[in-house]
Enzyme design. Sequence first.
Site, short mmCIF file in Angstrom:
data_model
loop_
_atom_site.label_atom_id
_atom_site.label_comp_id
_atom_site.label_asym_id
_atom_site.label_seq_id
_atom_site.Cartn_x
_atom_site.Cartn_y
_atom_site.Cartn_z
N SER A 13 0.43 3.87 -2.38
CA SER A 13 2.01 3.27 -2.11
C SER A 13 2.19 3.08 -0.60
CB SER A 13 2.64 4.24 -2.89
OG SER A 13 2.76 5.37 -2.44
N LEU A 85 -9.43 10.54 0.97
CA LEU A 85 -9.91 11.97 0.60
C LEU A 85 -11.25 12.34 1.12
CD1 LEU A 85 -8.31 12.22 -2.84
CD2 LEU A 85 -7.25 12.64 -0.61
N ASN A 102 -3.49 10.15 10.41
CA ASN A 102 -3.27 10.67 9.05
C ASN A 102 -1.94 10.98 8.59
OD1 ASN A 102 -4.40 11.78 6.39
ND2 ASN A 102 -4.39 13.54 7.41
N HIS A 104 -0.11 13.57 6.04
CA HIS A 104 -0.51 14.66 5.28
C HIS A 104 1.10 15.34 4.34
CE1 HIS A 104 -2.65 18.27 3.39
NE2 HIS A 104 -1.24 18.89 3.62
N ASP A 145 -7.08 18.04 8.59
CA ASP A 145 -5.42 18.16 8.67
C ASP A 145 -5.40 19.09 10.00
OD1 ASP A 145 -5.21 16.89 6.24
OD2 ASP A 145 -5.48 18.81 5.15
N GLU A 174 7.64 9.63 3.15
CA GLU A 174 6.65 9.00 3.66
C GLU A 174 6.75 7.67 3.97
OE1 GLU A 174 2.54 11.73 2.52
OE2 GLU A 174 3.07 10.13 1.11
#
Length: 196
Positions: A13, A85, A102, A104, A145, A174
Site C-alpha cells: 500500500s 523484510l 526505510n 518503520h 532499523d 505512512e
Amino acid sequence: PFSIAIFASGTGSNAQKIIEHFHNHPSIRVALVVSNKATAGVLDKAVAAGIPTLLIEKERFFRGDGFVPELTTHGIDFIVLAGFLWKVPPSLIQAYPSRMINIHPALLPKYGGKGMYGNFVHEAVIAAGEKESGITIHYVDEQYDHGGTIFQATCPVFPEDTPETLANRIHALEHQHFPAVIESVILSKLVKNQPS
Ligand code: GAR
C-alpha cells in the site's frame, strides 16, 4: 530522471502511494519494484502501473555484490524500502550510501530490530501500554532499523486498540507522509549536486 527502486515484501500500500505521487513528476520516477516474494501484492500493483518488477531469490540477494549490477542496469539512483523484510546486505548499502531509506511503523529506537515488523510491532506497543505510537523514516545502515532518522510522526494508541486498528492508523500516517518525505530527501540531494 532520478530513478527510484521500491523494495517491498507485502501488499504494497505504501508502494502504491509512492507510485501515484511520482506519476508525471518532472524529475523523479519510480523505475523498478523489487520483491522477494512471488505472491506479494506489491508486484500486481507495480504491473498495473506499468512499472518493471524484479523478483529476487535469497541466494542471489545475499551473494557478494550479486544484486548491485542489476540495479545499475536499471539506472537506479535511490532505494526505498517499503515493508521489505530481508536485511539489506552490506554490499548494497555501500553501493547506495545515504541513498537508501526505510519506513518503520513505530517510533524508533523503540520497537525496532529483528522480528519487529508489521503487526508484531503493534502488538508489542499495545502490550507495553504505550499511549502513543507513530512512524519513523530513516536512512538504512547495516543494523536493523538503525540508521539516521529523517522524519517521525505520531498518533495516539487507544485502550481499545487491537494490532489491526493500530495498524490502520499507522498505515494512514505512512501514506500521508512517506511520498513527500522521499521527494524532499531526493530534491535536497539534487540541489546539492548542481554545479555552482
Ligand atoms: C508498513 O507498515 C511498514 O512500515 C512496515 O511494513 C508495512 C508494509 O505495508 N515495515 C516494517 O515493519 C519494517 N520493519 P504495505 O505493504 O501496505 O506498504
